[in-house]
Motif scaffolding. Structure first.
Motif, PDB file in Angstrom:
ATOM      1  N   SER A 122       1.029  -1.069   0.088  1.00  0.00           N
ATOM      2  CA  SER A 122       0.037   0.131   0.432  1.00  0.00           C
ATOM      3  C   SER A 122       1.264   1.186   0.118  1.00  0.00           C
ATOM      4  N   LEU A 123       0.085   2.463  -0.862  1.00  0.00           N
ATOM      5  CA  LEU A 123       1.122   3.372  -0.570  1.00  0.00           C
ATOM      6  C   LEU A 123       2.112   3.794  -1.442  1.00  0.00           C
ATOM      7  N   ILE A 124       2.349   2.528  -2.683  1.00  0.00           N
ATOM      8  CA  ILE A 124       3.689   3.016  -3.344  1.00  0.00           C
ATOM      9  C   ILE A 124       3.390   3.056  -4.939  1.00  0.00           C
ATOM     10  N   PRO A 125       3.981   4.330  -5.246  1.00  0.00           N
ATOM     11  CA  PRO A 125       3.828   4.107  -6.774  1.00  0.00           C
ATOM     12  C   PRO A 125       4.045   3.895  -8.274  1.00  0.00           C
ATOM     13  N   VAL A 126       4.146   2.188  -7.872  1.00  0.00           N
ATOM     14  CA  VAL A 126       3.436   0.893  -8.757  1.00  0.00           C
ATOM     15  C   VAL A 126       2.809   1.857  -9.379  1.00  0.00           C
ATOM     16  N   GLN A 127       3.085   0.759 -11.073  1.00  0.00           N
ATOM     17  CA  GLN A 127       2.429   1.520 -11.912  1.00  0.00           C
ATOM     18  C   GLN A 127       1.081   0.348 -12.460  1.00  0.00           C
ATOM     19  N   LYS A 128       2.176  -0.537 -12.338  1.00  0.00           N
ATOM     20  CA  LYS A 128       1.447  -1.820 -12.912  1.00  0.00           C
ATOM     21  C   LYS A 128       2.118  -3.283 -12.263  1.00  0.00           C
ATOM     22  N   VAL A 129       0.693  -4.490 -12.351  1.00  0.00           N
ATOM     23  CA  VAL A 129       1.098  -5.214 -11.351  1.00  0.00           C
ATOM     24  C   VAL A 129       0.994  -6.059 -12.623  1.00  0.00           C
ATOM     25  N   LYS A 130       2.009  -7.757 -12.514  1.00  0.00           N
ATOM     26  CA  LYS A 130       1.077  -9.105 -13.144  1.00  0.00           C
ATOM     27  C   LYS A 130       1.719  -9.850 -12.075  1.00  0.00           C
ATOM     28  N   PHE A 131       0.266 -10.587 -11.514  1.00  0.00           N
ATOM     29  CA  PHE A 131       0.189 -11.323 -10.131  1.00  0.00           C
ATOM     30  C   PHE A 131       0.916 -12.464 -10.853  1.00  0.00           C
TER      31      PHE A 131
ATOM     32  N   GLU B  59      -2.104  -0.357 -14.195  1.00  0.00           N
ATOM     33  CA  GLU B  59      -2.911  -2.026 -14.495  1.00  0.00           C
ATOM     34  C   GLU B  59      -2.828  -2.995 -13.932  1.00  0.00           C
ATOM     35  N   ILE B  60      -3.391  -4.359 -13.535  1.00  0.00           N
ATOM     36  CA  ILE B  60      -3.195  -5.606 -12.838  1.00  0.00           C
ATOM     37  C   ILE B  60      -3.818  -6.694 -13.823  1.00  0.00           C
ATOM     38  N   THR B  61      -2.971  -7.364 -14.007  1.00  0.00           N
ATOM     39  CA  THR B  61      -2.772  -8.903 -14.519  1.00  0.00           C
ATOM     40  C   THR B  61      -2.278  -9.378 -13.669  1.00  0.00           C
ATOM     41  N   PHE B  62      -3.234 -10.759 -14.514  1.00  0.00           N
ATOM     42  CA  PHE B  62      -3.018 -12.284 -14.086  1.00  0.00           C
ATOM     43  C   PHE B  62      -1.940 -13.579 -14.900  1.00  0.00           C
ATOM     44  N   GLU B  63      -0.947 -14.062 -14.428  1.00  0.00           N
ATOM     45  CA  GLU B  63      -0.605 -15.296 -15.017  1.00  0.00           C
ATOM     46  C   GLU B  63      -1.627 -16.096 -15.749  1.00  0.00           C
ATOM     47  N   GLU B  64      -1.590 -17.195 -16.351  1.00  0.00           N
ATOM     48  CA  GLU B  64      -2.428 -17.676 -17.090  1.00  0.00           C
ATOM     49  C   GLU B  64      -2.125 -18.698 -16.110  1.00  0.00           C
ATOM     50  N   ASN B  65      -2.968 -19.908 -15.903  1.00  0.00           N
ATOM     51  CA  ASN B  65      -4.192 -21.038 -14.889  1.00  0.00           C
ATOM     52  C   ASN B  65      -3.111 -20.159 -13.173  1.00  0.00           C
ATOM     53  N   SER B  66      -3.118 -18.900 -12.982  1.00  0.00           N
ATOM     54  CA  SER B  66      -3.864 -18.398 -11.665  1.00  0.00           C
ATOM     55  C   SER B  66      -4.453 -19.269 -10.868  1.00  0.00           C
ATOM     56  N   ASN B  67      -3.745 -19.379  -9.703  1.00  0.00           N
ATOM     57  CA  ASN B  67      -4.609 -19.716  -8.590  1.00  0.00           C
ATOM     58  C   ASN B  67      -5.677 -18.753  -7.170  1.00  0.00           C
ATOM     59  N   LEU B  68      -5.440 -18.172  -8.056  1.00  0.00           N
ATOM     60  CA  LEU B  68      -6.497 -16.860  -7.043  1.00  0.00           C
ATOM     61  C   LEU B  68      -7.354 -17.269  -6.747  1.00  0.00           C
ATOM     62  N   GLN B  69      -8.145 -16.866  -5.383  1.00  0.00           N
ATOM     63  CA  GLN B  69      -9.015 -17.584  -4.715  1.00  0.00           C
ATOM     64  C   GLN B  69      -9.944 -16.599  -4.097  1.00  0.00           C
ATOM     65  N   TYR B  70      -9.044 -15.187  -3.386  1.00  0.00           N
ATOM     66  CA  TYR B  70      -9.701 -14.851  -2.236  1.00  0.00           C
ATOM     67  C   TYR B  70      -8.898 -13.296  -2.443  1.00  0.00           C
ATOM     68  N   ILE B  71      -9.671 -11.898  -2.553  1.00  0.00           N
ATOM     69  CA  ILE B  71      -9.189 -10.544  -2.946  1.00  0.00           C
ATOM     70  C   ILE B  71      -9.946 -10.060  -2.218  1.00  0.00           C
ATOM     71  N   GLY B  72      -8.820  -9.810  -0.974  1.00  0.00           N
ATOM     72  CA  GLY B  72      -9.430  -8.880   0.396  1.00  0.00           C
ATOM     73  C   GLY B  72     -10.238  -7.749   0.452  1.00  0.00           C
ATOM     74  N   SER B  73     -10.591  -7.214   1.586  1.00  0.00           N
ATOM     75  CA  SER B  73     -11.350  -5.908   1.198  1.00  0.00           C
ATOM     76  C   SER B  73     -10.327  -4.953   1.330  1.00  0.00           C
ATOM     77  N   TYR B  74     -10.536  -3.480   0.323  1.00  0.00           N
ATOM     78  CA  TYR B  74      -9.867  -2.245   0.539  1.00  0.00           C
ATOM     79  C   TYR B  74      -8.699  -2.997  -0.519  1.00  0.00           C
ATOM     80  N   ALA B  75      -8.401  -4.088  -1.098  1.00  0.00           N
ATOM     81  CA  ALA B  75      -7.035  -4.629  -1.480  1.00  0.00           C
ATOM     82  C   ALA B  75      -6.523  -3.495  -2.600  1.00  0.00           C
ATOM     83  N   PHE B  76      -7.477  -2.655  -3.152  1.00  0.00           N
ATOM     84  CA  PHE B  76      -7.346  -2.407  -4.756  1.00  0.00           C
ATOM     85  C   PHE B  76      -8.000  -0.696  -3.814  1.00  0.00           C
ATOM     86  N   GLU B  77      -7.945  -0.002  -2.793  1.00  0.00           N
ATOM     87  CA  GLU B  77      -8.783   1.039  -3.057  1.00  0.00           C
ATOM     88  C   GLU B  77      -7.916   2.220  -3.758  1.00  0.00           C
ATOM     89  N   LYS B  78      -9.087   2.845  -4.055  1.00  0.00           N
ATOM     90  CA  LYS B  78      -8.293   3.947  -4.699  1.00  0.00           C
ATOM     91  C   LYS B  78      -7.261   3.715  -5.701  1.00  0.00           C
TER      92      LYS B  78
END
Length: 332
Positions: free
Chosen positions: A245-254, A274-293
């Protein structure tokens, strides 16, 4: 405890020979206290946690019977230049003014006023809690160190840091509040970045090695990270609460391995477009306020996503239509 705390005009003190304990925070913030007088035969056995925190001590003599002492006792004692240790003390030793345990396998406390660069001596495998707190060193060679304690380098003057592969464990806030720290290389021996490990620094770019499985709460929050990369074949499973949180990152590929993005993990990252997810992502949960503002206008969720927490994208720049995966079971 706190016996002489905030006695700002106390300049010197002589301890009677019968004193066995200096308790916790006893001389905290005695900013003008430069000297503690003690006879060699004093009964002193314990120097309590934070005993001289923020004091004006310029040196400290570890007498013969001292058996309890750690780096927190001198946390923020920014004028401290050296330690000495009685030869007959069976628990501690000293090299070049730096305090070690008797076997010299652990650094207990480094005098904060010693500036420049420092190389950890051969034989040292651990750095104790608070050991380099507020140290004026700009660079450190960790050599064969394996473990780094809590708040070990908090508020230090480090400008760059290379963590070698032999380091297998950091601790909470190990490098927190390193305002001059711009560059960090994480080693291949680490599997976790603990809570607040690099909180509030000045790191501008970060590559997360594939061996890291967990990034703890606030681990890299409030830095200047513009570029964030997860190495190929990453084994990352969890990004903790407010970790980036509170960083100036511009894009993230998970990475595909990621299972959980914690609460507020990227909250208030206003430059994140920009946010993207690799193919065959195992992501199950995105938490509260995860991408606020945040500022990305679209997102494609992984097909196996199960839950999205309360306020996960509140006040973000999402525009138009968002497709939710059929796997979704909980929507905040």
């Amino acid at each position: 405890k706190f016996a002489f705390r905030n006695c700002n005009n106390l300049y010197a003190l002589n301890l009677p020979d019968g004193v066995k304990t200096i308790d916790e925070n006893a001389f905290e913030n005695t900013v003008r206290l430069q000297n503690i007088g003690m006879n060699a035969g004093i009964a002193l056995e314990k120097v309590g946690d934070f005993a001289f925190k923020g004091s004006g001590l310029t040196r400290f003599d570890v007498t013969a019977k001292v058996s309890y002492l750690n780096g927190s006792a001198f946390f923020g004692a920014n004028s401290l230049k050296t330690f000495t240790v009685a030869k007959s003390n069976v628990n501690y030793t000293v090299f070049d003014g730096v305090l070690f345990n008797k076997t010299a396998s652990k650094i207990v406390a480094y005098p904060a006023a010693k500036s420049g660069a420092y190389t950890i001596k051969d034989g040292v495998t651990s750095i104790g809690d608070y050991a380099f707190g507020y140290a004026k060193i700009k660079n450190i060679d960790l050599n064969k160190t394996e473990r780094i304690g809590e708040w070990a380098f908090a508020f230090s003057s480090l400008e760059s840091l290379i963590i070698p592969d032999n380091v297998v464990a950091l601790s909470a806030a190990s490098f927190a509040y390193n305002f001059n720290l711009k560059a960090v290389t994480l080693g291949g021996g680490l599997t976790e970045i603990p809570k607040s490990a690099f909180y509030m620094g000045n790191i501008t770019g970060l590559s997360v090695p594939k061996n890291i499985a967990v990034i703890g709460p606030n681990a890299f929050a409030a830095n200047q990270i513009e570029t964030l990369v997860f190495e190929e074949n990453s084994g990352l499973l969890e990004i903790g609460e407010a970790a980036f949180s509170l960083i100036p990152v511009q894009k993230v590929k998970f990475p595909a391995s990621l299972v959980v993005i914690g609460a507020s993990a990227f909250a208030k990252d206003g430059y994140l477009t920009e946010i993207t997810f690799e193919e065959n992502s195992n992501l199950q949960y995105i938490g509260s306020y995860a991408f606020e503002k945040t500022s990305f206008t679209s997102v494609t969720f992984p097909s196996g996503l199960v839950g999205i927490g309360d306020y996960a994208f509140i006040s973000s720049a999402l525009t138009g239509e968002v497709a939710l995966p059929a796997s979704l079971k909980n929507l905040g």
